[in-house]
Enzyme design. Sequence first.
Site, PDB file in Angstrom:
ATOM      1  N   SER A   9     -14.139  26.676 -14.409  1.00 34.78           N
ATOM      2  CA  SER A   9     -12.975  27.225 -13.463  1.00 34.78           C
ATOM      3  C   SER A   9     -13.350  26.802 -12.076  1.00 34.78           C
ATOM      4  CB  SER A   9     -13.154  28.642 -13.820  1.00 34.78           C
ATOM      5  OG  SER A   9     -12.140  29.160 -12.764  1.00 34.78           O
ATOM      6  N   HIS A  34     -10.382  23.905 -15.489  1.00 33.89           N
ATOM      7  CA  HIS A  34      -9.588  25.020 -15.701  1.00 33.89           C
ATOM      8  C   HIS A  34      -9.201  25.491 -14.116  1.00 33.89           C
ATOM      9  CE1 HIS A  34      -8.369  29.004 -17.277  1.00 33.89           C
ATOM     10  NE2 HIS A  34      -8.831  29.669 -16.198  1.00 33.89           N
ATOM     11  N   ASP A  36      -7.110  27.809 -11.896  1.00 36.05           N
ATOM     12  CA  ASP A  36      -6.609  29.167 -11.743  1.00 36.05           C
ATOM     13  C   ASP A  36      -5.645  29.281 -10.512  1.00 36.05           C
ATOM     14  OD1 ASP A  36      -8.266  30.595 -13.693  1.00 36.05           O
ATOM     15  OD2 ASP A  36      -9.798  30.431 -12.637  1.00 36.05           O
ATOM     16  N   HIS A  68      -3.855  27.907 -15.391  1.00 39.14           N
ATOM     17  CA  HIS A  68      -3.888  29.287 -15.768  1.00 39.14           C
ATOM     18  C   HIS A  68      -3.001  30.224 -14.741  1.00 39.14           C
ATOM     19  CE1 HIS A  68      -6.237  33.178 -16.419  1.00 39.14           C
ATOM     20  NE2 HIS A  68      -4.963  33.177 -16.679  1.00 39.14           N
ATOM     21  N   ASP A 177     -12.230  33.218 -21.167  1.00 35.91           N
ATOM     22  CA  ASP A 177     -11.864  33.391 -19.752  1.00 35.91           C
ATOM     23  C   ASP A 177     -12.409  34.355 -18.987  1.00 35.91           C
ATOM     24  OD1 ASP A 177     -11.873  32.154 -17.219  1.00 35.91           O
ATOM     25  OD2 ASP A 177      -9.489  32.468 -17.229  1.00 35.91           O
ATOM     26  N   GLY A 178     -13.918  34.147 -18.236  1.00 36.85           N
ATOM     27  CA  GLY A 178     -14.101  35.263 -17.294  1.00 36.85           C
ATOM     28  C   GLY A 178     -15.385  35.863 -17.834  1.00 36.85           C
ATOM     29  N   GLY A 179     -16.382  35.973 -17.243  1.00 32.61           N
ATOM     30  CA  GLY A 179     -17.672  36.445 -17.410  1.00 32.61           C
ATOM     31  C   GLY A 179     -18.363  35.741 -18.151  1.00 32.61           C
ATOM     32  N   GLY A 199     -16.725  29.950 -14.499  1.00 31.49           N
ATOM     33  CA  GLY A 199     -16.487  29.509 -12.918  1.00 31.49           C
ATOM     34  C   GLY A 199     -17.961  29.811 -12.372  1.00 31.49           C
ATOM     35  N   SER A 200     -18.280  31.056 -12.149  1.00 37.74           N
ATOM     36  CA  SER A 200     -19.487  31.225 -11.223  1.00 37.74           C
ATOM     37  C   SER A 200     -20.990  31.068 -11.991  1.00 37.74           C
ATOM     38  CB  SER A 200     -19.513  32.815 -10.871  1.00 37.74           C
ATOM     39  OG  SER A 200     -19.482  33.409 -12.073  1.00 37.74           O
TER      40      SER A 200
END
Length: 223
Positions: A9, A34, A36, A68, A177-179, A199-200
Amino acid sequence: MKKHLISPSIISANFSCLGKDISKVISSGADMIHFDVMDNHYVPNITMGPFILESIRSYGINVPIDVHLMTNPVDNLIEKFIFAGANYIIFHPESTLHLDKSLNLIKNFKCKSGLAFNPSTSLNYLEYVIEKIDIILIMGVNPGFSGQSFIPNTINKIKNVRKIIDNIKPNILLAVDGGININNISSISKAGANIFISGSEIFGSNNYLKIISSMKKKISCNF
Ligand code: DX5
Ligand code: ZN
């Protein structure tokens, strides 16, 4: 053998040299990108519009890009992002008044379509439209920011979606998606995910090749 793809992301990329950073993550093993889109209305944050996607394509990024949309409404942005170079348009079902119509807008352009589900969003939205969907995205966090912790109950939701997909339309891709991080990616893959959006964990690392290879190794151990 199911498809397993890593989709970084770019919300967590270095925006002062975005094209270069994306090229680097792709040469380190990313399968897709991805993108965002946040509008400071559906979520309390603001990110990128179609011009940025267009400039990424002009720079020479040619892997599949999943857009997204975390926006409300979505309809007026769909065509703009498709013309800017999106391969997938994914939006949240509760963010549009006429879900079937919004999906038709995407399909009319022969683009791939997807629905994104927040941790509290019911999967019932799938019931009458699943035939029009190419990808289902399950959020592991409440949307709006990168770097949040994965909500553990998401694993049960992924398992439920996997059953629905296998029973009704097995070629739908299941994205999470996420975490996502190196410690939980294995259980997310065991639960049935195909696309791992991160992402991170990826852009926060100082070695993209190492983190993406470790993620792929953790996934492949399950198959
Ligand atoms: C959250 C976004 C995600 C997120 C991913 O609203 O949709 O794509 O930024 O970032 P990490 O992997 O850091 O949670
Ligand atoms: Zn996202």
